[in-house]
Design a protein around this motif. Structure first.
Motif, short mmCIF file in Angstrom:
data_model
loop_
_atom_site.label_atom_id
_atom_site.label_comp_id
_atom_site.label_asym_id
_atom_site.label_seq_id
_atom_site.Cartn_x
_atom_site.Cartn_y
_atom_site.Cartn_z
N GLY A 1 34.39 -19.12 -42.41
CA GLY A 1 34.15 -20.59 -42.51
C GLY A 1 33.23 -20.96 -42.05
O GLY A 1 32.96 -22.28 -40.79
N LEU A 2 32.18 -20.07 -40.99
CA LEU A 2 30.92 -20.49 -40.15
C LEU A 2 29.60 -20.01 -40.36
O LEU A 2 29.43 -19.25 -41.45
CB LEU A 2 31.53 -19.22 -39.13
N THR B 1 32.10 -10.10 -40.14
CA THR B 1 31.01 -10.85 -38.89
C THR B 1 32.14 -11.46 -37.67
O THR B 1 33.01 -11.26 -37.91
CB THR B 1 30.78 -12.22 -39.98
N ARG B 2 31.24 -10.77 -37.53
CA ARG B 2 31.83 -10.68 -35.49
C ARG B 2 31.44 -12.41 -35.31
O ARG B 2 29.81 -12.59 -35.07
CB ARG B 2 31.20 -9.92 -34.67
N ALA B 3 32.31 -13.24 -35.44
CA ALA B 3 31.98 -14.48 -35.00
C ALA B 3 31.73 -15.13 -33.85
O ALA B 3 32.38 -14.68 -33.05
CB ALA B 3 32.88 -15.43 -35.92
N ALA C 1 27.73 -17.01 -43.06
CA ALA C 1 27.65 -17.59 -44.64
C ALA C 1 26.20 -17.11 -44.77
O ALA C 1 25.62 -16.30 -45.76
CB ALA C 1 27.32 -19.14 -44.30
N LEU C 2 24.98 -17.11 -43.45
CA LEU C 2 23.98 -16.18 -43.56
C LEU C 2 23.92 -14.92 -43.56
O LEU C 2 23.08 -14.24 -44.82
CB LEU C 2 23.31 -16.96 -42.37
N GLU C 3 24.95 -14.04 -43.33
CA GLU C 3 25.13 -12.61 -42.98
C GLU C 3 25.34 -12.36 -44.67
O GLU C 3 24.73 -11.50 -44.81
CB GLU C 3 26.08 -12.28 -42.13
N HIS D 1 29.47 -13.01 -57.55
CA HIS D 1 30.00 -13.12 -56.37
C HIS D 1 30.74 -14.16 -56.11
O HIS D 1 29.96 -15.17 -56.00
CB HIS D 1 28.35 -12.40 -55.49
N ALA D 2 30.60 -13.58 -54.75
CA ALA D 2 31.08 -15.23 -53.97
C ALA D 2 30.52 -14.89 -52.44
O ALA D 2 31.13 -14.30 -51.68
CB ALA D 2 33.07 -15.22 -53.94
N ILE D 3 29.95 -15.64 -51.57
CA ILE D 3 29.42 -16.55 -50.42
C ILE D 3 29.81 -17.69 -49.99
O ILE D 3 30.07 -18.03 -50.10
CB ILE D 3 28.12 -15.75 -50.24
N GLY D 4 29.78 -17.00 -48.43
CA GLY D 4 29.50 -18.85 -47.41
C GLY D 4 31.41 -18.76 -47.18
O GLY D 4 32.19 -18.39 -46.96
#
Length: 456
Positions: free
Chosen positions: A333-334, A365-367, A338-340, A319-322
């Protein structure tokens, strides 16, 4: 997932540590962190640079024994399900999570590297890690001439912090305005005025072509005409740029073999021939996802490491995150994203179901971008931006501006939906606006949402 399932996380930043925290005792988690520092919140580095926070204030919650600091993963063996590290150890996994983050982008400036060299001149700094921040902080003192190349979120933060330290700061931006990805023209103009009031000299629509260093030839760089020295101005080419990922890290001003070299930055040369004296140059030219491990392992990589709604790569065990992950064509890139993603992956790995009773999925994610430009006295400025801040044909735009209070609020409406907004100076309404935007609700009383009591 059972407690004896081996989960290896490559990356000891915000995303990787959040995942380890969320998984808790549900798995045997190992986090490989390349940096030797105690894990820290990268968002707060500008406050450390400004001298407002000590480095330890940025520390993230203690990760416990799961984290191995100062260990760099060098190869992923998918067949053996093993991660090979630079210290000779091997971490075997049942599930592997890439949380490798991103690296500072180094613009293609002449004089940045010597032929066949990999070391930055003394006085030239990226601004991405705690090491970058501490090195830059040590180089800055009142009166030092600093050129910041890049007028995005990172460049603006760095320029404000350096000005607070008493440096003579020039912010150089190739684009038409500051923070052009987040702010419209009016909001950017207010930000420009605010930074100018702090003593930052700003130049937009100009491009830096090269650096001048001790040992540089006296003749102009090829393609440049000699020009007068400006008081301090600059700009950067934000087109295709190499990243920091494959550069050998060494002390500034030293060759790879440790031999002393006199190369030190003395100035910046612009594409129009103007030159600036500079003691310090800060490269704030954006970031690029760290995808080298994934690419070498044969995973699909575009801008970032491609993942699906389960945050899986093309290998179902990985898997990949962040900052390194690309979901539905987007690399966020926020910190919020990353947390979500870490929370969503923890739920997926522990078989937590969503509100519908189906397995949880990550749908994007709605950043919302927030920045506080804190200064001594009453010259602080808060800003927030979310969604689409530039209207399309047929959209409605509502603006409220108060020059006396230095506030600006703008929202973009598409039909009866709020699709984006920008706020500067007073953010008491941002919570209510963001909830309306995130919930895709029709705003019942837009004026109420835009006024000071809108969030209460």
């Amino acid at each position: 997932m059972t407690s004896d399932q081996r989960v290896v996380v490559i990356g000891g930043g915000l995303a990787g540590l959040r995942l380890a925290q969320r998984l808790g005792p549900a798995a045997a988690v190992t986090v490989l962190g390349e940096e030797t520092h105690v894990p820290y919140n990268r968002v707060l580095l500008a406050e450390v640079l400004a001298g407002r926070y000590a480095p330890e204030v940025t520390a993230l919650p203690a990760p416990g024994p799961a984290l191995r600091r100062g260990v760099r993963a060098v190869r992923v063996d998918r067949a053996e399900r093993a991660v090979h590290c630079d210290d000779g150890t091997v971490a075997r996994y049942d599930t592997l999570v890439l949380a490798t983050g991103s690296n500072a982008v180094l613009p293609p400036l002449r004089g940045l590297f010597e032929p066949e060299g990999r070391d930055l001149p003394d006085g030239v700094h990226a601004f991405r890690t705690m090491d970058d921040c501490l090195a830059l902080s040590a180089a800055v003192r009142p009166g030092v001439r600093v050129v910041v190349i890049g007028g995005g979120l990172l460049g603006v933060s760095a320029a404000r912090a350096l000005a607070a330290r008493g440096a003579q700061v020039v912010l150089a931006q190739q684009g038409e305005r500051l923070m052009e990805r987040q702010l419209d023209a009016d909001a950017s103009a207010l930000l420009h005025a605010h930074l100018t009031s702090l003593g930052v000299e700003i130049h937009t629509e100009c491009r830096v072509r090269g650096l001048l260093t001790t040992g540089s030839p006296a003749a102009p760089l090829p393609g440049l005409r000699p020009g007068p020295r400006a008081s301090n101005d600059g700009g950067a080419d934000s087109s295709a740029r190499p990243a920091l990922e494959d550069r050998v890290r060494a002390e500034p001003g030293k060759r790879c073999g440790g031999t002393e070299t006199p190369r030190k930055v003395t100035g910046v040369e612009l594409a129009d021939g103007y030159r600036l004296d500079a003691d310090v140059v800060v490269l704030a030219c954006g970031v690029r996802p760290r995808t080298g491990l994934a690419r070498a392992a044969g995973l699909e990589v575009r801008t970032g490491i491609v993942v699906d709604d389960h945050l899986r790569t093309t290998d179902p065990r990985i898997h990949a995150i962040g900052d390194c992950a690309e979901h539905a064509g987007q690399v966020y890139g926020l910190a919020g994203a990353a947390l979500e993603q870490a929370d969503a992956l923890a739920a997926l790995l522990t078989d937590v179901t969503g509100v519908t009773g189906e397995p949880a999925q990550y749908t994007g994610t709605r950043a919302l971008t927030r920045l506080t430009l804190t200064t001594d006295g009453d010259r602080s400025l808060d800003l927030a931006a979310f969604g689409e801040t530039t209207p399309l044909p047929g959209d409605d735009v509502v603006r409220l501006a108060d020059a006396t209070r230095r506030t600006y609020r703008k929202v973009v409406l598409r039909g009866d939906r709020l699709v984006g907004g920008v706020l500067l100076g007073e953010l008491s309404t941002v919570g209510a606006l963001a909830r309306t935007w995130e919930g895709e609700e029709a705003p019942h009383d837009l004026f109420h949402l835009l006024t000071d009591d809108g969030g209460h």
